[in-house]
Motif scaffolding. Structure first.
Motif, short mmCIF file in Angstrom:
data_model
loop_
_atom_site.label_atom_id
_atom_site.label_comp_id
_atom_site.label_asym_id
_atom_site.label_seq_id
_atom_site.Cartn_x
_atom_site.Cartn_y
_atom_site.Cartn_z
N UNK A 83 0.87 -1.17 0.00
CA UNK A 83 0.00 0.00 0.00
C UNK A 83 0.91 1.22 0.00
N UNK A 84 1.02 1.94 -1.13
CA UNK A 84 1.93 3.08 -1.20
C UNK A 84 1.66 4.15 -0.14
N UNK A 85 0.44 4.19 0.36
CA UNK A 85 0.09 5.19 1.36
C UNK A 85 0.53 4.80 2.77
N UNK A 86 0.84 3.51 2.97
CA UNK A 86 1.23 3.03 4.31
C UNK A 86 2.53 2.23 4.23
N UNK A 87 3.67 2.91 4.21
CA UNK A 87 4.94 2.18 4.20
C UNK A 87 5.16 1.47 5.54
N UNK A 88 5.98 0.44 5.56
CA UNK A 88 6.25 -0.27 6.81
C UNK A 88 6.93 0.66 7.82
N UNK A 89 6.66 0.42 9.11
CA UNK A 89 7.24 1.24 10.16
C UNK A 89 8.75 1.09 10.25
N UNK A 90 9.23 -0.09 9.99
CA UNK A 90 10.67 -0.33 10.06
C UNK A 90 11.08 -1.11 8.82
N UNK A 91 12.34 -1.20 8.60
CA UNK A 91 12.87 -1.98 7.48
C UNK A 91 13.70 -3.14 8.03
N UNK A 92 13.21 -3.73 9.13
CA UNK A 92 13.96 -4.77 9.83
C UNK A 92 13.97 -6.10 9.09
N UNK A 93 12.93 -6.38 8.31
CA UNK A 93 12.84 -7.67 7.64
C UNK A 93 13.07 -7.51 6.13
N UNK A 94 13.42 -8.60 5.47
CA UNK A 94 13.58 -8.57 4.02
C UNK A 94 12.26 -8.22 3.34
N UNK A 95 11.15 -8.67 3.92
CA UNK A 95 9.84 -8.34 3.37
C UNK A 95 9.64 -6.82 3.37
N UNK A 96 9.90 -6.18 4.49
CA UNK A 96 9.74 -4.73 4.58
C UNK A 96 10.72 -3.98 3.69
N UNK A 97 11.92 -4.52 3.53
CA UNK A 97 12.92 -3.88 2.69
C UNK A 97 12.54 -3.91 1.21
N UNK A 98 11.64 -4.80 0.83
CA UNK A 98 11.22 -4.88 -0.57
C UNK A 98 10.04 -3.97 -0.89
N UNK A 99 9.64 -3.12 0.07
CA UNK A 99 8.48 -2.23 -0.11
C UNK A 99 8.66 -1.31 -1.32
N UNK A 100 9.80 -0.63 -1.42
CA UNK A 100 10.00 0.32 -2.53
C UNK A 100 9.91 -0.38 -3.88
N UNK A 101 10.49 -1.55 -3.99
CA UNK A 101 10.42 -2.33 -5.23
C UNK A 101 8.96 -2.69 -5.55
N UNK A 102 8.20 -3.11 -4.54
CA UNK A 102 6.81 -3.50 -4.76
C UNK A 102 5.97 -2.31 -5.22
N UNK A 103 6.21 -1.14 -4.65
CA UNK A 103 5.48 0.06 -5.05
C UNK A 103 5.81 0.44 -6.49
N UNK A 104 7.09 0.36 -6.86
CA UNK A 104 7.49 0.65 -8.25
C UNK A 104 6.82 -0.31 -9.22
N UNK A 105 6.83 -1.60 -8.88
CA UNK A 105 6.20 -2.60 -9.74
C UNK A 105 4.69 -2.36 -9.83
N UNK A 106 4.08 -2.03 -8.71
CA UNK A 106 2.64 -1.77 -8.71
C UNK A 106 2.30 -0.60 -9.63
N UNK A 107 3.07 0.46 -9.55
CA UNK A 107 2.83 1.63 -10.43
C UNK A 107 3.01 1.27 -11.90
#
Length: 84
Positions: free
Chosen positions: A53-77
């Motif tokens: 959800x581009x409007x709700x980024x993860x609170x932390x980047x502690x996990x590999x899942x959370x670290x992939x947020x930016x990539x997922x948003x780019x792919x979604x767009x």
């Protein structure tokens, strides 16, 4: 010295990826885009709990899942643009 390639992957939005995105098919989309099991899906979070959800980024980047947020948003767009 051994040369190392870039770790960032440029994912290509193929017709198969667009079809999987339109069908909300999590497994097919991951397979077509070459995403790892621990990477966030570009599907919207309201459709797929492991999506982004581009409007709700993860609170932390502690996990590999959370670290992939930016990539997922780019792919979604990119997928949303391809659908239109």
């Amino acid at each position: 010295m051994k040369r190392r390639g870039s770790k960032s992957k440029n994912r290509i939005i193929t017709p198969a990826a667009v079809e999987a995105f339109k069908a909300n098919d999590y497994k097919a989309l991951h397979r077509v885009l070459g995403l790892k099991p621990w990477e966030m899906s570009p599907l919207p979070r309201d459709i797929e709990p492991l999506g982004c959800d581009p409007e709700r980024p993860p609170n932390s980047r502690a996990t590999l899942f959370d670290q992939s947020f930016d990539q997922a948003v780019e792919l979604q767009r990119a997928l949303l643009e391809a659908v239109q």
